[in-house]
Scaffold this motif. Structure first.
Motif, PDB file in Angstrom:
ATOM      1  N   SER A   9       0.820  -1.205   0.000  1.00 12.13           N
ATOM      2  CA  SER A   9       0.000   0.000   0.000  1.00 12.13           C
ATOM      3  C   SER A   9       0.854   1.255   0.000  1.00 12.13           C
ATOM      4  O   SER A   9       1.951   1.274   0.538  1.00 12.13           O
ATOM      5  CB  SER A   9      -0.882   0.004   1.247  1.00 12.13           C
ATOM      6  N   VAL A  11       1.668   4.831   1.412  1.00 11.25           N
ATOM      7  CA  VAL A  11       1.525   5.409   2.743  1.00 11.25           C
ATOM      8  C   VAL A  11       1.645   6.925   2.652  1.00 11.25           C
ATOM      9  O   VAL A  11       2.531   7.450   1.992  1.00 11.25           O
ATOM     10  CB  VAL A  11       2.612   4.847   3.697  1.00 11.25           C
ATOM     11  N   GLU A  12       0.749   7.596   3.349  1.00  3.86           N
ATOM     12  CA  GLU A  12       0.791   9.057   3.418  1.00  3.86           C
ATOM     13  C   GLU A  12       1.995   9.467   4.267  1.00  3.86           C
ATOM     14  O   GLU A  12       2.332   8.811   5.251  1.00  3.86           O
ATOM     15  CB  GLU A  12      -0.500   9.555   4.063  1.00  3.86           C
ATOM     16  N   THR A  13       2.641  10.575   3.873  1.00  2.00           N
ATOM     17  CA  THR A  13       3.779  11.073   4.655  1.00  2.00           C
ATOM     18  C   THR A  13       3.368  12.329   5.417  1.00  2.00           C
ATOM     19  O   THR A  13       2.387  12.983   5.081  1.00  2.00           O
ATOM     20  CB  THR A  13       4.989  11.394   3.759  1.00  2.00           C
ATOM     21  N   ASN A  79       8.788   3.710   6.629  1.00  2.00           N
ATOM     22  CA  ASN A  79       7.862   3.574   5.508  1.00  2.00           C
ATOM     23  C   ASN A  79       7.469   2.105   5.338  1.00  2.00           C
ATOM     24  O   ASN A  79       6.304   1.784   5.107  1.00  2.00           O
ATOM     25  CB  ASN A  79       8.479   4.134   4.230  1.00  2.00           C
ATOM     26  N   ALA A  82       5.073   1.279   8.120  1.00  5.94           N
ATOM     27  CA  ALA A  82       3.769   1.899   7.873  1.00  5.94           C
ATOM     28  C   ALA A  82       2.990   1.108   6.829  1.00  5.94           C
ATOM     29  O   ALA A  82       1.791   0.855   6.996  1.00  5.94           O
ATOM     30  CB  ALA A  82       3.953   3.349   7.427  1.00  5.94           C
ATOM     31  N   LYS A  83       3.660   0.691   5.771  1.00  7.13           N
ATOM     32  CA  LYS A  83       3.006  -0.118   4.732  1.00  7.13           C
ATOM     33  C   LYS A  83       2.483  -1.419   5.329  1.00  7.13           C
ATOM     34  O   LYS A  83       1.380  -1.860   5.021  1.00  7.13           O
ATOM     35  CB  LYS A  83       3.976  -0.434   3.596  1.00  7.13           C
ATOM     36  N   VAL A  86      -0.685  -0.672   7.310  1.00  5.85           N
ATOM     37  CA  VAL A  86      -1.812  -0.417   6.403  1.00  5.85           C
ATOM     38  C   VAL A  86      -2.315  -1.734   5.819  1.00  5.85           C
ATOM     39  O   VAL A  86      -3.521  -1.988   5.764  1.00  5.85           O
ATOM     40  CB  VAL A  86      -1.419   0.587   5.297  1.00  5.85           C
ATOM     41  N   VAL A  93      -2.434   5.722   9.448  1.00  6.79           N
ATOM     42  CA  VAL A  93      -0.983   5.559   9.537  1.00  6.79           C
ATOM     43  C   VAL A  93      -0.301   6.550   8.607  1.00  6.79           C
ATOM     44  O   VAL A  93      -0.685   6.695   7.445  1.00  6.79           O
ATOM     45  CB  VAL A  93      -0.556   4.124   9.147  1.00  6.79           C
ATOM     46  N   LYS A  94       0.727   7.238   9.136  1.00  6.96           N
ATOM     47  CA  LYS A  94       1.537   8.143   8.330  1.00  6.96           C
ATOM     48  C   LYS A  94       3.003   7.876   8.647  1.00  6.96           C
ATOM     49  O   LYS A  94       3.346   7.471   9.754  1.00  6.96           O
ATOM     50  CB  LYS A  94       1.203   9.606   8.637  1.00  6.96           C
ATOM     51  N   ASN A  95       3.851   8.142   7.672  1.00  6.00           N
ATOM     52  CA  ASN A  95       5.291   7.989   7.844  1.00  6.00           C
ATOM     53  C   ASN A  95       5.929   9.375   7.898  1.00  6.00           C
ATOM     54  O   ASN A  95       5.682  10.206   7.028  1.00  6.00           O
ATOM     55  CB  ASN A  95       5.876   7.187   6.675  1.00  6.00           C
TER      56      ASN A  95
END
Length: 108
Positions: A9, A11-13, A79, A82-83, A86, A93-95
């Motif tokens: 997935s 991931v939003e940062t 990251n 986080a993936k 998710v 979840v954010k990185n």
């Protein structure tokens, strides 16, 4: 769909400045995925330390209801963590971009 199947997935940062602002609010959990040694050299206050390779074995320590911000030294391991979260159904979840190298806030 194909991209997610091949690479996981997206991931939003979040920036370190945005992370620092969010720490003042409730329901935010900082997940530091560095090694214990790295964590002990300095970490974001109130963060929890679970090494990236141990995230799946410690899901009971990660609150699904909270916004989770993953952190490492530079942003690569976090990251990946986080993936993984998710993919396991964690929605908020954010990185943190740049990891601890980018962090300008307080360190414990």
């Amino acid at each position: 769909m194909i991209f997610d199947a091949l690479f996981g997935s997206k991931v939003e940062t979040i920036s370190s400045k945005e992370t620092e602002e969010k720490l003042a609010k409730a329901n935010v959990q900082i997940l530091d995925v560095r090694t214990k040694e790295e964590y002990n050299q300095g970490h974001i206050p109130n963060s929890i330390n679970i090494e990236v390779t141990e995230v799946e074995n410690n899901l009971d320590k990660i609150n699904k209801n909270n916004e989770i911000i993953t952190v490492c030294a530079s942003g690569m391991r976090s990251n990946r963590a986080a993936k993984k979260l998710v993919d396991l159904g964690y929605e908020k979840v954010k990185n943190m971009k740049g990891g601890m190298m980018a962090w300008k806030g307080k360190v414990e």
